[in-house]
Design an enzyme around this catalytic site. Structure first.
Site, PDB file in Angstrom:
ATOM      1  N   SER A  88     -22.015  19.541  22.817  1.00 34.84           N
ATOM      2  CA  SER A  88     -21.166  19.364  21.717  1.00 34.84           C
ATOM      3  C   SER A  88     -21.577  19.439  20.393  1.00 34.84           C
ATOM      4  CB  SER A  88     -20.274  18.298  21.820  1.00 34.84           C
ATOM      5  OG  SER A  88     -19.495  17.650  20.747  1.00 34.84           O
ATOM      6  N   TYR A 137     -18.507   9.218  22.714  1.00 33.08           N
ATOM      7  CA  TYR A 137     -18.495  10.620  22.990  1.00 33.08           C
ATOM      8  C   TYR A 137     -20.070  11.157  22.369  1.00 33.08           C
ATOM      9  CZ  TYR A 137     -17.060  15.490  23.009  1.00 33.08           C
ATOM     10  OH  TYR A 137     -16.943  16.905  23.300  1.00 33.08           O
TER      11      TYR A 137
HETATM   12  P1  NAP Z   1     -10.107  19.431  28.476  1.00 30.32           P
HETATM   13  O1  NAP Z   1      -8.998  20.433  28.091  1.00 30.32           O
HETATM   14  O2  NAP Z   1      -9.738  17.884  28.173  1.00 30.32           O
HETATM   15  O3  NAP Z   1     -10.398  19.697  30.194  1.00 30.32           O
HETATM   16  C1  NAP Z   1     -11.086  18.637  30.717  1.00 30.32           C
HETATM   17  C2  NAP Z   1     -11.312  19.219  32.062  1.00 30.32           C
HETATM   18  O4  NAP Z   1     -12.205  17.939  32.881  1.00 30.32           O
HETATM   19  C3  NAP Z   1     -10.236  18.938  32.817  1.00 30.32           C
HETATM   20  O5  NAP Z   1      -9.885  19.952  34.045  1.00 30.32           O
HETATM   21  C4  NAP Z   1     -10.024  17.626  33.801  1.00 30.32           C
HETATM   22  O6  NAP Z   1      -9.162  17.582  34.621  1.00 30.32           O
HETATM   23  C5  NAP Z   1     -11.602  17.689  33.912  1.00 30.32           C
HETATM   24  N1  NAP Z   1     -12.281  16.159  34.151  1.00 30.32           N
HETATM   25  C6  NAP Z   1     -11.889  15.150  33.262  1.00 30.32           C
HETATM   26  N2  NAP Z   1     -12.746  14.124  33.672  1.00 30.32           N
HETATM   27  C7  NAP Z   1     -13.040  14.367  35.001  1.00 30.32           C
HETATM   28  C8  NAP Z   1     -13.708  13.521  36.027  1.00 30.32           C
HETATM   29  N3  NAP Z   1     -13.937  12.345  35.806  1.00 30.32           N
HETATM   30  N4  NAP Z   1     -13.798  14.240  37.361  1.00 30.32           N
HETATM   31  C9  NAP Z   1     -13.383  15.639  37.404  1.00 30.32           C
HETATM   32  N5  NAP Z   1     -12.925  16.404  36.429  1.00 30.32           N
HETATM   33  C10 NAP Z   1     -12.807  15.621  35.317  1.00 30.32           C
HETATM   34  O7  NAP Z   1     -11.340  19.404  27.662  1.00 30.32           O
HETATM   35  P2  NAP Z   1     -12.040  20.844  27.164  1.00 30.32           P
HETATM   36  O8  NAP Z   1     -11.554  20.736  25.705  1.00 30.32           O
HETATM   37  O9  NAP Z   1     -11.800  22.004  27.985  1.00 30.32           O
HETATM   38  O10 NAP Z   1     -13.466  20.573  27.199  1.00 30.32           O
HETATM   39  C11 NAP Z   1     -14.324  20.813  28.382  1.00 30.32           C
HETATM   40  C12 NAP Z   1     -15.508  20.407  27.858  1.00 30.32           C
HETATM   41  O11 NAP Z   1     -16.059  20.731  26.695  1.00 30.32           O
HETATM   42  C13 NAP Z   1     -16.134  18.707  27.977  1.00 30.32           C
HETATM   43  O12 NAP Z   1     -17.145  18.437  28.292  1.00 30.32           O
HETATM   44  C14 NAP Z   1     -15.953  18.573  26.407  1.00 30.32           C
HETATM   45  O13 NAP Z   1     -16.487  17.395  25.887  1.00 30.32           O
HETATM   46  C15 NAP Z   1     -16.734  19.742  25.735  1.00 30.32           C
HETATM   47  N6  NAP Z   1     -16.266  20.174  24.576  1.00 30.32           N
HETATM   48  C16 NAP Z   1     -15.116  20.567  24.091  1.00 30.32           C
HETATM   49  C17 NAP Z   1     -14.935  21.043  22.713  1.00 30.32           C
HETATM   50  C18 NAP Z   1     -13.575  21.308  22.189  1.00 30.32           C
HETATM   51  O14 NAP Z   1     -13.344  21.401  21.093  1.00 30.32           O
HETATM   52  N7  NAP Z   1     -12.414  21.382  23.031  1.00 30.32           N
HETATM   53  C19 NAP Z   1     -15.838  21.119  21.903  1.00 30.32           C
HETATM   54  C20 NAP Z   1     -17.222  20.650  22.435  1.00 30.32           C
HETATM   55  C21 NAP Z   1     -17.310  20.413  23.681  1.00 30.32           C
HETATM   56  P3  NAP Z   1      -8.655  16.147  35.446  1.00 30.32           P
HETATM   57  O15 NAP Z   1      -8.019  15.499  34.025  1.00 30.32           O
HETATM   58  O16 NAP Z   1      -7.541  16.716  36.199  1.00 30.32           O
HETATM   59  O17 NAP Z   1      -9.563  15.584  36.034  1.00 30.32           O
HETATM   60  C1  GCO Z   2     -13.490  15.258  17.625  1.00 31.10           C
HETATM   61  C2  GCO Z   2     -13.529  16.755  18.514  1.00 31.10           C
HETATM   62  C3  GCO Z   2     -14.703  17.035  18.739  1.00 31.10           C
HETATM   63  C4  GCO Z   2     -14.911  18.214  19.756  1.00 31.10           C
HETATM   64  C5  GCO Z   2     -16.046  19.044  19.959  1.00 31.10           C
HETATM   65  C6  GCO Z   2     -16.758  19.223  18.744  1.00 31.10           C
HETATM   66  O1  GCO Z   2     -12.642  14.507  17.802  1.00 31.10           O
HETATM   67  O2  GCO Z   2     -14.412  15.463  16.999  1.00 31.10           O
HETATM   68  O3  GCO Z   2     -12.787  16.386  19.821  1.00 31.10           O
HETATM   69  O4  GCO Z   2     -15.648  16.075  19.383  1.00 31.10           O
HETATM   70  O5  GCO Z   2     -14.322  18.141  20.983  1.00 31.10           O
HETATM   71  O6  GCO Z   2     -17.057  17.921  20.906  1.00 31.10           O
HETATM   72  O7  GCO Z   2     -17.881  20.007  19.198  1.00 31.10           O
END
Ligand code: NAP
Ligand code: GCO
Length: 267
Positions: free
Chosen positions: A148, A161
């Site tokens: 992230s 986080y």
């Molecule tokens: P999301 O839409 O909230 O999806 C998260 C997924 O993880 C869901 O499928 C959830 O399904 C699963 N999950 C959560 N806890 C779990 C557990 N204990 N065991 C198994 N599955 C689990 O999140 P996203 O935005 O796609 O993010 C995916 C990844 O990218 C995360 O690691 C997040 O930190 C990272 N990320 C996101 C962003 C952003 O801007 N969106 C940016 C940087 C990094 P269930 O709830 O059904 O388990």
């Molecule tokens: C926040 C966001 C970020 C993004 C991502 C950025 O609340 O600042 O959720 O943490 O998810 O991780 O890279």
């Protein structure tokens, strides 16, 4: 490499993408499938699983899903054993499952802090540990940890986080260091601000119909002038999962539209 056109091919490879029921995980799993990989994924919710399997089928992908909480080592070991028995060794692991809790640190309970670190940092350790023996035996492997911007920067309300994602950056570098000799490459993907359910609260329209202040802030801070789409992670994921990245190890590839490079537009 006999033929460079195969450089990005994942034909014959088994890819486990954790938390790939929707969001970034789904987009990366679809990209890996489009490159030839056999997709396995997990999540905790039966409803998410049913919806995801239907979505994969609509996209022409024969994915196998497991209800498995990545923080439960016994469930993870059983899932990996079943994958190895029924499909084959995991060639590619994407540690994608993750949560965030946006709470001022002085108001966050220790249990809330622990829950975020457990899923976002301890679980990638657990799942990586489960697949590495198979990768060593097979003579190759790819581990991609979804880091992230908070692996590099902090902000208000995301202490747990940021601590977890900062630790995940260093776990990535350590796996790269410890297992590179077995032809296992471990790298990170660091998405910027991506439009998924996880960030939906940051993009909600205000009562008067105006944009959420954080939404406007991110658009101004991003040279690309937009939020990322999960599809923006497709190419980087295929690159890090393929032979094209066989000498890339311990690297965090930021896919952020340039936000980490940019001081931000003058208000
Ligand atoms: P999301 O839409 O909230 O999806 C998260 C997924 O993880 C869901 O499928 C959830 O399904 C699963 N999950 C959560 N806890 C779990 C557990 N204990 N065991 C198994 N599955 C689990 O999140 P996203 O935005 O796609 O993010 C995916 C990844 O990218 C995360 O690691 C997040 O930190 C990272 N990320 C996101 C962003 C952003 O801007 N969106 C940016 C940087 C990094 P269930 O709830 O059904 O388990
Ligand atoms: C926040 C966001 C970020 C993004 C991502 C950025 O609340 O600042 O959720 O943490 O998810 O991780 O890279």
């Amino acid at each position: 490499m006999e033929n460079r056109k195969d450089l990005f091919s994942l034909n014959g490879k088994v890819a486990l993408v954790t938390g790939a029921a929707y969001g970034i995980g789904y987009a990366m799993a679809k990209a890996l499938a489009d490159a030839g990989a056999k997709i396995v994924f997990n999540c905790r919710s039966e409803r998410h699983m049913e919806e995801a399997l239907a979505h994969y089928k609509e996209d022409g992908i024969e994915a196998k899903g497991y209800i498995c909480d990545v923080t439960h080592e016994d469930e993870v070991r059983a899932m990996v054993a079943d994958i190895e028995k029924s499909i084959g060794t995991v060639d590619i692991l994407v540690n994608n499952a993750g949560i965030i809790k946006r709470i001022p640190m002085h108001e966050m309970s220790a249990d809330e802090f622990r829950e975020v670190v457990d899923i976002d940092l301890n679980a990638p350790f657990i799942v990586s540990k489960a697949v590495i023996p198979g990768m060593i035996a097979k003579g190759h492997g790819k581990i991609i940890n979804v880091c992230s911007m908070m692996s590099e920067l902090g902000r208000e309300t995301v202490s747990a986080y940021a601590a977890a994602k900062g630790g995940l950056k260093m776990l990535t570098k350590n796996i790269a260091s410890e297992y590179g000799e077995y032809n296992i490459q471990c790298n990170g993907i660091g998405p910027g601000y991506i439009a998924t359910p996880q960030t939906a609260p940051l993009r909600e329209r205000q009562a008067d119909g105006s944009r959420h202040p954080f939404d406007s802030f991110i658009v101004a801070k991003t040279p690309a002038g937009r939020w990322g789409d999960p599809e923006d992670l497709a190419g980087p994921a295929v690159f890090l999962a393929s032979d094209a990245s066989n000498f890339v190890n311990g690297h965090i590839l930021y896919v952020d539209g340039g936000i980490l490079a940019y001081i931000g537009k003058q208000p």
